[in-house]
Scaffold this active site. Sequence first.
Site: not given
Length: 298
Positions: A148, A172, A247, A270, A279, A244
């Site tokens: 990002r 994030k 990305r 993510h 995940y 982006h």
Amino acid sequence: MWDSYIRGFRSYLKLERSLSGNSVAAYLSDIDKLVQYYKSINHIPGLNEITTADLKSFLSWLNELGMLASTQARVISGLKAFFTYLILEELITDNPADLIDAPKLSRKLPDTLNIHEINELIDAIDASKPEGMRNKAIIEVLYGCGLRVTELTELKISNLYPQIEFIKVIGKGNKERLVPIGGVALKLLDIYMTQIRVHMKIKKGNEDYIFLNRFGAKLSRISIFNLIKGLAVTIGLKKTISPHTLRHSFATHLIEGGADLRAVQEMLGHSSITTTEIYTHIDRDYLHEVITQFHPRS
């Protein structure tokens, strides 16, 4: 109007939800839009007086102003977070946003670049200028690591591990992840840092940031956007692109090449909404194998 509650909401987002400054600002902007609506109808209700009907009228107002469905959905998300906070603080008893549904969104995939177009962008950079090698490294890292834009501007020397070809990225919610970095990106980073950056007068407090502006301070997000837009104009690219886009191209090229979706999502930072449990941590050697095998600039 509601100033103390909004200040409390800001603290809640920062401290309890550990959101980035940009995310906090977005949530507060959503609440400000509701305030603007109430001011437009000359009616400022108390928090317990806000109804679901009020919020539906607010959304109709946004729609009449021409706001996109995607932006309306993001505003609804912000409102729901605000009213959830008010309930947690026992400032209201019922959440008027509970019955509000986000508008249905058309699933339009953003533009991607092929490897030829990415090469064109990089080749369009004038390496004879002081910022040239830095800009080449920026494009390579954005595309080669799928970062990002904020992750790129926040990238630090202390989070670079060239010996094992990984970088540590702060994503994030201040979540850390390790991302493989390819040989081309590492080479350009090394040239920029050893031949350009080393001669710069660095502003105090910016010593650890990799990418600096001509004043020796950390690059801003807008400067990266301007760089990408300018390069697109230079090569006559008809697609609408942003940082982006690189990305998204990173992820698309890996998946099209046959890379494991879980590995790609791990590298992108993510998390799955419906199958979060699958995940889990993926071995660093496996991540490195994926990037080496499937990324065109590995």
